[in-house]
Design an enzyme around this catalytic site. Structure first.
Site, PDB file in Angstrom:
ATOM      1  N   GLN A   1       0.838  -1.205   0.000  1.00 54.83           N
ATOM      2  CA  GLN A   1       0.000   0.000   0.000  1.00 54.83           C
ATOM      3  C   GLN A   1       0.875   1.257   0.000  1.00 54.83           C
ATOM      4  OE1 GLN A   1      -2.400   1.614   3.232  1.00 54.83           O
ATOM      5  NE2 GLN A   1      -4.223   1.224   1.993  1.00 54.83           N
TER       6      GLN A   1
ATOM      7  N   TYR B   1      -5.912  10.965   4.012  1.00 55.74           N
ATOM      8  CA  TYR B   1      -4.515  11.260   3.724  1.00 55.74           C
ATOM      9  C   TYR B   1      -4.421  12.075   2.427  1.00 55.74           C
ATOM     10  CZ  TYR B   1      -3.770   8.224   7.659  1.00 55.74           C
ATOM     11  OH  TYR B   1      -3.811   7.694   8.922  1.00 55.74           O
TER      12      TYR B   1
ATOM     13  N   ARG C   1      -7.469   2.207  -3.003  1.00 56.04           N
ATOM     14  CA  ARG C   1      -8.357   2.214  -1.836  1.00 56.04           C
ATOM     15  C   ARG C   1      -9.003   3.585  -1.686  1.00 56.04           C
ATOM     16  NH1 ARG C   1      -8.129   0.842   4.567  1.00 56.04           N
ATOM     17  NH2 ARG C   1      -9.373  -1.042   4.395  1.00 56.04           N
TER      18      ARG C   1
ATOM     19  N   GLY D   1      -9.523  -6.672   9.168  1.00 55.95           N
ATOM     20  CA  GLY D   1      -8.399  -6.048   9.839  1.00 55.95           C
ATOM     21  C   GLY D   1      -8.153  -6.634  11.204  1.00 55.95           C
ATOM     22  N   ARG D   2      -8.890  -6.138  12.207  1.00 54.71           N
ATOM     23  CA  ARG D   2      -8.652  -6.602  13.578  1.00 54.71           C
ATOM     24  C   ARG D   2      -8.695  -8.127  13.722  1.00 54.71           C
ATOM     25  NH1 ARG D   2     -12.605  -1.848  15.114  1.00 54.71           N
ATOM     26  NH2 ARG D   2     -12.960  -2.336  12.928  1.00 54.71           N
TER      27      ARG D   2
HETATM   28  C1  PHB Z   1      -3.051   4.851  11.290  1.00 57.69           C
HETATM   29  O1  PHB Z   1      -1.849   4.646  11.404  1.00 57.69           O
HETATM   30  O2  PHB Z   1      -3.748   5.204  12.234  1.00 57.69           O
HETATM   31  C2  PHB Z   1      -3.682   4.685   9.994  1.00 57.69           C
HETATM   32  C3  PHB Z   1      -2.890   4.435   8.889  1.00 57.69           C
HETATM   33  C4  PHB Z   1      -3.461   4.278   7.653  1.00 57.69           C
HETATM   34  C5  PHB Z   1      -4.831   4.366   7.529  1.00 57.69           C
HETATM   35  C6  PHB Z   1      -5.616   4.600   8.602  1.00 57.69           C
HETATM   36  C7  PHB Z   1      -5.038   4.773   9.836  1.00 57.69           C
HETATM   37  O3  PHB Z   1      -5.382   4.228   6.332  1.00 57.69           O
END
Ligand code: PHB
Length: 369
Positions: free
Chosen positions: A100, A187, A234, A323-324
């Protein structure tokens, strides 16, 4: 057994064994100094090689693109070499992995920037309430409010595109199966996309097409290096953290989805409002996205095996990223297959530190029957 979720999927030319993807997860354990992937990082990803596709943690394409200490980069030879070892280990275990590509824009701080410079952004607007993660001169590590960014001049934007391009070239050389352009989560690229954070009056601000221009230029640079069939993007329409408040979020995502289709890119990865809050995506919007994008569509956002299966069965998604659950269950695919209980992730070890909470969650075969 979630049959559809566990069925193979071909993306571009690449056959993936299942549709249980590992979401990008910041874990803040890159080797220091230099933000270089380590043998421990390779072990972590290799443990998770059962995923249909691993998407790496967000990886900055430049020092300027860093917003959190201890995240890995892809702009030095040492970082590229570190990632190559990660990729080789994942491949040796039969897995597939995407890199990514990340530039945080204004979600940063002068402590992270070369020469103590200000972070950069489309416009000099602070991200209200946003935090970044720094190491203070005295060594203390802490979350601090992001700083006022400097607006990028128009003639600096080719340099931003070049950052993504060199990251793509390095990612390709490191052997990644796919490259994922991070245009989500508030971002840099989403700062350009969003109506509130982009107040520019040049060709990169104003109309929806103008706000999308930098994302498409960065994408074209990544595609030029890697080939469209190995590139994904994404997006996070309706993301509300990091000061995002886009009044044209859906129109923008649909416009981009059509542009992505024209380029024949491999996948579109949608981060749903989840950990950062925000309104749920409507069924109507999901249907419009499906119609607009001709490649593989991935959703991510707090799913379990059953609702992920339902999303694929309904034709809404081709794959779902977790994710988690992958933090705490390296063998998540196997657990879904046999219907096993999941380990619960420990938030205290999400970010930073070493092996504890990273590579030491128990797998099924280690647990007493
Ligand atoms: C984070 O480090 O909190 C973080 C990084 C990338 C993302 C979202 C959160 O897309």
């Amino acid at each position: 057994m979630p049959k559809k979720l566990l069925s193979p999927l071909t993306i571009g030319q690449t056959l993936l064994p299942n549709r249980v993807f590992m979401a990008p997860l910041t874990r803040s354990r890159a080797g220091q100094p230099g933000d270089i992937p380590t043998a421990l990082n390779a072990e972590y990803y290799t443990q998770r090689a059962g995923a249909g596709l691993i998407v790496s943690e967000a990886t900055q394409v430049s020092r300027q693109g860093q917003g959190y200490a201890l995240t890995p980069g892809i702009y030095t030879d040492a970082q590229e070499a570190g990632w190559k070892k990660v990729v080789e280990a994942v491949h040796a275990a039969g897995g597939h992995i995407a890199l990514q590509l990340w530039h945080v824009g204004r979600i940063s701080h002068s402590l992270l920037q070369e020469g103590g410079a200000a972070p950069v952004a489309p416009s000099a607007l602070i991200a209200e309430g946003a935090k970044c993660f720094v190491i203070q001169p005295d060594g203390r590590q802490e979350n601090v409010p992001t700083e006022m960014p400097r607006a990028l001049a128009t003639d600096e934007l080719p340099g931003i595109v070049a950052q993504y391009r060199q990251g793509a070239a390095r990612g390709k050389r490191a052997g990644f199966d796919f490259l994922e352009l991070h245009a989500a989560n508030g971002y840099l690229l989403q700062q350009f996309l969003s109506t509130n954070s982009n107040q520019r009056t040049d060709g990169y601000g104003g109309s929806l097409e103008n706000r999308a221009r930098l994302t498409l230029e960065a994408l074209d640079a990544v595609v030029a290096e890697m080939g469209a069939g190995k590139v994904g993007v994404r997006l996070s329409p309706h993301f509300v953290a990091h000061g995002m408040a886009d009044t044209e979020a859906e129109a923008s995502a649909l416009y981009l989805a059509k542009e992505f289709s024209q380029r024949g890119i491999a996948y579109l990865h949608i981060a749903e409002p989840d950990w950062a809050g925000g309104p749920e995506l409507s069924d109507a919007f999901r249907a419009q996205l499906r119609a607009a994008f001709t490649g593989t569509l991935i959703y991510c956002g707090g799913y379990g095996a059953q609702d992920a299966e339902a999303l694929i069965a309904a034709g809404t998604a081709d794959a779902v990223a977790f994710g988690r659950p992958f933090i705490a269950n390296a063998d998540l695919v196997e657990r879904f297959r046999v219907g096993a209980e999941l380990n619960q992730p420990d938030r205290n070890t999400f970010y930073g530190g070493g092996a504890p909470g990273y590579t030491d969650y128990p797998t099924l075969d280690l647990q007493p029957a």
